[in-house]
Design a protein around this motif. Structure first.
Motif, PDB file in Angstrom:
ATOM      1  N   PRO A  96       1.312  -1.470  -0.209  1.00  0.00           N
ATOM      2  CA  PRO A  96      -0.414   0.239  -0.167  1.00  0.00           C
ATOM      3  C   PRO A  96       0.490   0.816  -0.263  1.00  0.00           C
ATOM      4  N   GLU A 137      -1.684   8.030   6.452  1.00  0.00           N
ATOM      5  CA  GLU A 137      -1.810   6.658   5.718  1.00  0.00           C
ATOM      6  C   GLU A 137      -3.427   6.002   5.874  1.00  0.00           C
ATOM      7  N   SER A 156      -6.122   2.907   4.710  1.00  0.00           N
ATOM      8  CA  SER A 156      -6.105   1.239   4.879  1.00  0.00           C
ATOM      9  C   SER A 156      -7.411   0.858   4.829  1.00  0.00           C
ATOM     10  N   ASP A 205     -10.991  -2.700  -2.129  1.00  0.00           N
ATOM     11  CA  ASP A 205     -10.145  -2.710  -0.419  1.00  0.00           C
ATOM     12  C   ASP A 205      -9.582  -0.975  -1.156  1.00  0.00           C
ATOM     13  N   THR A 206      -8.654  -0.376  -0.496  1.00  0.00           N
ATOM     14  CA  THR A 206      -8.279   1.106  -1.191  1.00  0.00           C
ATOM     15  C   THR A 206      -7.439   1.233  -0.162  1.00  0.00           C
ATOM     16  N   ASP A 207      -6.290   1.980  -0.272  1.00  0.00           N
ATOM     17  CA  ASP A 207      -5.225   2.908   0.475  1.00  0.00           C
ATOM     18  C   ASP A 207      -4.933   4.158   0.142  1.00  0.00           C
ATOM     19  N   THR A 257      -3.064   7.329  -4.166  1.00  0.00           N
ATOM     20  CA  THR A 257      -3.762   6.388  -3.826  1.00  0.00           C
ATOM     21  C   THR A 257      -3.868   4.959  -4.850  1.00  0.00           C
ATOM     22  N   THR A 258      -4.021   3.697  -4.129  1.00  0.00           N
ATOM     23  CA  THR A 258      -4.639   2.650  -5.016  1.00  0.00           C
ATOM     24  C   THR A 258      -5.520   1.531  -4.405  1.00  0.00           C
ATOM     25  N   GLY A 259      -5.922   0.908  -5.023  1.00  0.00           N
ATOM     26  CA  GLY A 259      -7.394   0.247  -4.519  1.00  0.00           C
ATOM     27  C   GLY A 259      -7.679  -0.971  -5.516  1.00  0.00           C
ATOM     28  N   ARG A 275      -4.373   2.659  -9.702  1.00  0.00           N
ATOM     29  CA  ARG A 275      -3.738   2.869  -9.159  1.00  0.00           C
ATOM     30  C   ARG A 275      -3.474   4.777  -9.075  1.00  0.00           C
TER      31      ARG A 275
END
Length: 751
Positions: free
Chosen positions: A143, A605, A607, A619-621, A647-649, A666
């Protein structure tokens, strides 16, 4: 020096081998492969489907009245069925079962699980359902971590995490089977970490760390670290073929060499081999012609009921062409397209071999000992042209960076439970010795043909380290993880060209670590961390300038919470502060070291993981970092290339009928390219997709990178260059374009 190192290693391994004794009862324990927790209610059956027994609450079982050899099958709903052959003389079994799926409802937020304390695990589903071109892509599962390739597909990617432009690994440590991958004083970048040798399908587990808080990790573990563990054995053989756009072709075979039969002893043995070949022309106008060949062999043997030896051999060879970073003005003027090149003779080749041996010993019910010895050979050649005709208007500015390296290392640690007679405490002592012997050089070339030697160095670097880590459960709710690490470095540099001379220096670093975990409830945990870490500087810089600190310190603080809402939602919130002392940044085209001074990062951060259905995950970060140079005047104190918001997810689907699918995004936000933030790198938003269908005999799938064919810049820099026809150097954005829409088909056959 080598003889002493090898003799000490062999002595330590041999010292831990007691006399093997036979037992009549066959006992064992079954644990979960991901959590290492005991599994109860597992049924143990014979080949005739007779149930012999089931495991108790601690995962233990005992079998009598069976005549070896005999096949035993281990069954429990939610886990992959496992069958082994019980050999004559075997009296103790350690069985590990893999889950068929991941259930958030089964996760408990607790600091009592020492295997997970301070460690973040990447889900096996994440490992299986992301577009993978090489194991370097595994880093994207961490993440907040982003990677960028800017010199063809054959060299290590640029790494971004927690507001750090880690270059190729300067402040981010990478380990595979406890082998340190980062290479100090590398020809192309300090801490250079190339994972392309690792075959993705051989990876069993992936752990990651944020900040400098893990005591067992030393050099380069500042912004974080990633640890990959390969499989000990194969559950089934398979061959895999992949084909995609731009002539992407990949073939893989993984075959068990020893499984249900003995080879060297009467004890449990396993061995397998993996062979991977890749070819890729890529999407650039000048064909990349990437060729990569990897092999990996692993042999594991139970020397007794208390000792297991694991050995492995890895080979890697790759060569490629590259279009490099291109100036934005050349694209805007129409001189080239964004997929074109100013100098298409860039590229390189690299070779790597490692040999690894690890002995795991259970000395008693409370004591385990690990000894490891490994060797790495690395050969590297890279041809680059960053400034085109700025330094040499006639021949051009292409450079050749090269190295030839040998690494010898020994590591050991002993973990003792309740050594202080405090319940639920674990004390770990660790020690290591690592020696790098490296020849590096820089040449001026014309189209990969030598024009002149710029410099040559012989570098010897030895790192001795020791640490102690203590986990103590102070109360039922409060757990303390404390550690102290000591590192000693000996740098020796011999300059061969242009001025023959020799110099040396030493350095010592003490790194304290402290983490507190408070379990407010089974669904809510708070934690606070304060630690110091470091990355070593180039040996050249440390030896030539005695005022330079060879081991600049980094200080990190984390404050956060991990929580669970209901059965299906898990979250993590963290705020952090990271301060790094003097950083000496490697300038690759000039082979010089630039001091940017002290720096700090303040960030947060978040998550979140949500499982609305047993077969569906979301999911997401979200990550934010703001970095500044502490020794620069206000207004000119931004950290170039340091990411701010990322951010990613995504969404993951895994059905019982064999269909698995993933849709992932991403986003990398705008970031300054200069200290005054007058030049900004563009942001980008990319979506990838994967769909697989698996049966007992085969898997067929498709993966798509950049699903919506977004135009984006993967790597971006701001510096000067000069094109033919220009009268003077020009400061400009230089970039490598990101991957356009790219589809790949894959077929795997099991046998």
């Amino acid at each position: 020096m080598y003889k002493k190192l090898i003799l000490c290693s062999v002595w330590a391994m041999c010292f831990s081998l007691p006399i093997f004794s036979q037992k009549k009862a066959i006992k064992g324990k079954i644990t979960d492969a991901e959590t290492q927790l005991a599994i109860s209610q597992v049924r143990i059956l014979t080949s005739g489907k007779t149930v012999l027994t089931t495991t108790d609450e601690r995962g233990n079982f005992s079998i009598t009245a069976v005549k070896a050899p005999i096949n035993l099958t281990f069954l429990l709903e939610g886990y992959i069925e496992k069958t082994i052959t019980l050999k004559k003389g075997t009296n103790n079994l350690a069985i590990v079962l893999d889950r068929e799926t991941t259930e958030l409802s089964e996760i408990i937020i607790s600091s009592k699980d020492e295997k997970k304390l301070g460690v973040h695990k990447v889900s096996k589903i994440s490992l299986q359902l992301i577009p993978i071109s090489s194991s370097q892509d595994f880093l994207k599962t961490v993440p907040g971590l982003f990677i960028a390739q800017h010199a063809g597909g054959g060299k290590a990617e640029q790494i971004f995490l927690r507001g750090f432009d880690n270059d190729h690994g300067t402040d981010f440590a990478v380990l595979v089977d406890d082998i340190g991958i980062n290479l100090s004083s590398h020809a192309h970048g300090q801490g250079y970490a190339d994972l392309h040798f690792l075959i993705p399908e051989t990876v069993q587990n992936a752990d990651y760390y944020k900040g400098p808080h893990e005591t067992s990790l030393g050099n380069f573990a500042v912004s974080g670290a990633a640890k990959f563990t390969t499989k000990d054995k194969l559950h089934r053989n398979f061959v895999k073929l992949e084909y995609g756009q731009y002539d992407f072709t990949r073939a893989l075979a993984m075959v068990s060499l020893i499984d249900q039969k003995n080879f060297l002893t009467k004890n449990d043995e396993s061995a397998y081999i993996a062979i991977e070949g890749t070819y890729n022309n890529s999407f650039f106008e000048s064909n990349q012609k990437l060729r990569r060949l990897n092999t990996f062999t692993k042999y594991s043997i139970s020397l007794s009921d208390k000792h297991q030896l694991k050995t492995s051999l890895s080979t890697f060879h790759s060569d490629w062409n590259a279009s490099g970073q291109i100036p934005l003005r050349a694209v805007k003027s129409g001189l080239i397209t964004k997929y074109g090149a100013i100098d298409d003779k860039e590229g390189g080749d690299t070779k790597r071999i490692h040999v690894n041996a690890q002995l795991n010993s259970t000395l008693s019910n409370n004591t385990t000992l690990i000894n490891q010895l490994y060797y790495v050979s690395n050969t590297y050649n890279l041809f680059s042209n960053f400034s085109f005709f700025q330094n040499d208007p006639v021949h051009g500015d292409m450079i050749h960076q090269q190295e030839n390296r040998d690494v010898f290392a020994y590591k050991g640690n002993i973990a003792i439970n309740n050594i202080l007679e405090i319940p639920n405490s674990t004390t770990t002592f660790g020690w290591s010795a690592k020696h790098n012997h490296n020849y590096i050089g820089l040449n001026h070339t014309i189209g990969r043909e030598l024009l002149e030697n710029v410099n040559r160095f012989k570098i010897k670097e030895t790192n001795y380290a020791a640490f102690i880590k203590e986990r103590i459960q102070i109360t039922n709710k409060l757990t303390v993880l404390a550690g102290l690490r000591a590192d000693y470095f000996d740098f020796n540099v011999t300059e061969i060209i242009p001025t023959p001379q020799q110099g040396s220096t030493t350095a010592f670093k003490l790194s304290p670590k402290l983490s507190l975990f408070y379990d407010a409830t089974e669904d809510l945990q708070f934690y606070a961390k304060a630690s110091t870490g470091f990355h070593s500087n180039y040996a050249n810089a440390a030896v030539k300038n005695k005022s330079i600190n060879p081991l600049p310190k980094a200080i990190g603080y984390d404050l956060g919470t991990e929580f669970k809402i209901g059965d299906n939602f898990i979250g993590n919130l963290t705020s952090y502060y990271l301060q790094s002392d003097a950083e000496f940044v490697f300038v690759s085209d000039g082979f010089e070291f630039e001091n940017k001074g002290r720096s700090k990062r303040l960030g947060s951060e978040a998550s979140f993981r949500y499982q609305p259905l047993p077969y569906f995950w979301l999911d997401t970060d979200l990550n934010y970092s703001y970095g500044t140079l502490l020794d620069a005047p206000k207004g000119d104190n931004k950290i170039p290339s340091a990411p701010r918001f990322t951010t990613t997810g995504g969404a993951t689907l895994r059905l019982q009928n064999g269909i698995k699918a993933s849709l992932r995004y991403r986003y990398l936000g705008e970031r300054p390219l200069t200290e005054d933030a007058s030049i900004i790198a563009q942001d980008y938003f990319i979506v990838d997709a994967v769909v697989n269908y698996t049966t007992s005999k085969y898997t067929i799938g498709i993966s798509i990178e950049n699903l919506f064919d977004t135009s984006w810049r993967e790597a971006v820099f701001y510096d000067s260059s000069q094109l033919q026809g220009e009268l003077a150097p020009v400061d400009d954005i230089h970039f490598t374009p990101g991957t356009p829409f790219l589809a790949k088909l894959n077929l795997t056959y099991f046998f």
